[in-house]
Design a protein around this motif. Structure first.
Motif, PDB file in Angstrom:
ATOM      1  N   GLU A 147     -20.299  -7.517  -2.516  1.00 43.49           N
ATOM      2  CA  GLU A 147     -19.596  -8.296  -3.454  1.00 43.49           C
ATOM      3  C   GLU A 147     -18.203  -8.312  -3.677  1.00 43.49           C
ATOM      4  OE1 GLU A 147     -21.723  -9.151  -6.875  1.00 43.49           O
ATOM      5  OE2 GLU A 147     -23.589 -10.036  -5.992  1.00 43.49           O
ATOM      6  N   LYS A 148     -17.702  -6.707  -3.551  1.00 50.44           N
ATOM      7  CA  LYS A 148     -16.280  -6.470  -3.664  1.00 50.44           C
ATOM      8  C   LYS A 148     -15.610  -6.807  -2.439  1.00 50.44           C
ATOM      9  CE  LYS A 148     -17.550  -2.177  -6.092  1.00 50.44           C
ATOM     10  NZ  LYS A 148     -17.366  -0.505  -5.931  1.00 50.44           N
ATOM     11  N   PRO A 149     -14.243  -7.286  -2.711  1.00 50.07           N
ATOM     12  CA  PRO A 149     -13.411  -7.503  -1.802  1.00 50.07           C
ATOM     13  C   PRO A 149     -12.920  -6.279  -0.578  1.00 50.07           C
ATOM     14  CG  PRO A 149     -12.142  -7.349  -3.825  1.00 50.07           C
ATOM     15  CD  PRO A 149     -13.511  -7.194  -3.975  1.00 50.07           C
ATOM     16  N   VAL A 150     -13.040  -6.358   0.737  1.00 54.56           N
ATOM     17  CA  VAL A 150     -12.942  -5.391   1.479  1.00 54.56           C
ATOM     18  C   VAL A 150     -11.330  -5.614   1.849  1.00 54.56           C
ATOM     19  CG1 VAL A 150     -13.334  -4.191   3.575  1.00 54.56           C
ATOM     20  CG2 VAL A 150     -15.207  -5.417   2.179  1.00 54.56           C
ATOM     21  N   ILE A 151     -10.579  -4.279   1.803  1.00 54.53           N
ATOM     22  CA  ILE A 151      -9.346  -4.391   2.335  1.00 54.53           C
ATOM     23  C   ILE A 151      -9.103  -3.443   3.650  1.00 54.53           C
ATOM     24  CG2 ILE A 151      -6.917  -3.731   2.017  1.00 54.53           C
ATOM     25  CD1 ILE A 151      -7.397  -4.336  -1.137  1.00 54.53           C
ATOM     26  N   ALA A 152      -8.743  -4.062   4.684  1.00 49.54           N
ATOM     27  CA  ALA A 152      -8.708  -3.346   5.955  1.00 49.54           C
ATOM     28  C   ALA A 152      -7.448  -2.600   6.074  1.00 49.54           C
ATOM     29  CB  ALA A 152      -9.247  -4.154   7.004  1.00 49.54           C
ATOM     30  N   VAL A 153      -7.457  -1.325   6.669  1.00 54.46           N
ATOM     31  CA  VAL A 153      -6.284  -0.644   7.020  1.00 54.46           C
ATOM     32  C   VAL A 153      -6.327  -0.474   8.589  1.00 54.46           C
ATOM     33  CG1 VAL A 153      -4.913   1.667   6.765  1.00 54.46           C
ATOM     34  CG2 VAL A 153      -6.129   0.629   4.799  1.00 54.46           C
ATOM     35  N   CYS A 154      -5.144  -1.307   9.009  1.00 53.79           N
ATOM     36  CA  CYS A 154      -4.905  -0.801  10.820  1.00 53.79           C
ATOM     37  C   CYS A 154      -3.807  -0.642  11.175  1.00 53.79           C
ATOM     38  CB  CYS A 154      -5.378  -2.211  10.998  1.00 53.79           C
ATOM     39  SG  CYS A 154      -4.690  -3.581  10.779  1.00 53.79           S
ATOM     40  N   GLY A 155      -3.463   0.069  12.183  1.00 56.61           N
ATOM     41  CA  GLY A 155      -2.424   0.413  12.639  1.00 56.61           C
ATOM     42  C   GLY A 155      -2.685   1.304  13.970  1.00 56.61           C
ATOM     43  N   LYS A 156      -1.470   1.750  14.593  1.00 54.23           N
ATOM     44  CA  LYS A 156      -1.420   2.591  15.942  1.00 54.23           C
ATOM     45  C   LYS A 156      -1.693   3.916  15.516  1.00 54.23           C
ATOM     46  CE  LYS A 156       3.270   3.620  15.989  1.00 54.23           C
ATOM     47  NZ  LYS A 156       4.700   3.594  16.949  1.00 54.23           N
ATOM     48  N   SER A 157      -2.439   4.585  16.534  1.00 55.65           N
ATOM     49  CA  SER A 157      -2.676   5.841  16.113  1.00 55.65           C
ATOM     50  C   SER A 157      -1.671   6.942  15.856  1.00 55.65           C
ATOM     51  CB  SER A 157      -3.364   6.452  17.449  1.00 55.65           C
ATOM     52  OG  SER A 157      -4.505   5.972  17.806  1.00 55.65           O
ATOM     53  N   ASN A 158      -1.715   7.712  14.796  1.00 59.64           N
ATOM     54  CA  ASN A 158      -0.733   8.660  14.180  1.00 59.64           C
ATOM     55  C   ASN A 158       0.148   7.851  13.488  1.00 59.64           C
ATOM     56  OD1 ASN A 158      -0.539  11.417  14.049  1.00 59.64           O
ATOM     57  ND2 ASN A 158       1.185  11.417  15.596  1.00 59.64           N
ATOM     58  N   VAL A 159       0.087   6.569  12.797  1.00 61.75           N
ATOM     59  CA  VAL A 159       1.189   5.786  11.951  1.00 61.75           C
ATOM     60  C   VAL A 159       0.729   6.331  10.724  1.00 61.75           C
ATOM     61  CG1 VAL A 159      -0.409   4.170  11.399  1.00 61.75           C
ATOM     62  CG2 VAL A 159       2.104   3.660  11.797  1.00 61.75           C
ATOM     63  N   GLY A 160      -0.042   7.093  10.372  1.00 57.35           N
ATOM     64  CA  GLY A 160      -0.201   7.667   8.916  1.00 57.35           C
ATOM     65  C   GLY A 160      -1.074   6.841   7.967  1.00 57.35           C
TER      66      GLY A 160
END
Length: 207
Positions: free
Chosen positions: A23-36
């Protein structure tokens, strides 16, 4: 005001059958490898080792879920790492596609880009993918502490031009100095608020 006090790792998903539906909103974190990505997640959680930081790119190969209380955070596999097989790259790509194909998997995405460099073709493809899927997202420019203030601002302008978004849509951050954390908190408050309003509207329509 957003308060993050107790963050826990929940589970890892290797396929769409293992994606969390909550039920909670899901926030995705994406980015290239080694971006932090791991450093960014640790900054959000105010923890040093919640997400494992590695000097070796391409370490995250699963969707890793963290419970932040008001929302769930999904750490997605990094893209653009050359030293893996084509088959492994294809598997990562399929996992990402499956994740974003179901809008219930993601209320918002944080797309991380290194402020020191122009966005790569993979970064552009990621943002175009989010645009095409009508997935709300915010660009997070990482590693601001590595540049002077002027150079960092120029980096933000270059990112905005390349990704075809406004500079106001980019949050400049540093996991080392915690720069940008308040702005990220404000954005998360907006995301969770929208999710709460949507749930309440849905409940009213049912009743």
């Amino acid at each position: 005001m957003l308060k993050i006090t107790d963050v826990t790792f929940v589970t890892s998903a290797a396929s769409k059958s293992q994606f969390l539906h909550c039920e909670k909103p899901v926030i995705a974190v994406c980015g290239k490898s080694n971006v932090g990505k791991s450093s960014f997640i640790n900054m959000l959680a105010n923890r040093k080792k919640l997400a494992r930081v590695s000097k070796d790119p391409g370490r995250t190969r699963l969707v890793n879920y963290f419970d932040f209380g008001a929302f769930m955070l999904a750490d997605l596999p990094g893209y653009g790492f050359a030293k893996v097989s084509k088959a492994e790259k294809a598997r990562w790509a399929k996992l990402m596609e499956d994740f974003f194909a179901d809008r219930s998997n993601c209320a918002h995405a944080f797309s991380l880009v290194d402020v020191r460099h122009a966005p790569t073709a993979d970064d552009v493809n990621m943002v175009n993918f989010l645009y095409a899927g009508l997935i709300p997202f915010t660009v997070i420019a990482t590693k601001a502490d590595k540049l002077s203030r002027m150079a960092a601002m120029n980096g933000v302008k270059n990112i905005a031009a390349t990704l075809k978004c406004g500079t106001a849509d980019i949050i400049l951050t540093s996991a080392q100095t915690r720069q940008g954390l308040e702005a990220v908190h404000d954005r998360i408050e907006g995301i969770t608020g929208l999710a709460q309003n949507a749930r309440e509207a849905a409940d009213e329509s049912i009743s």
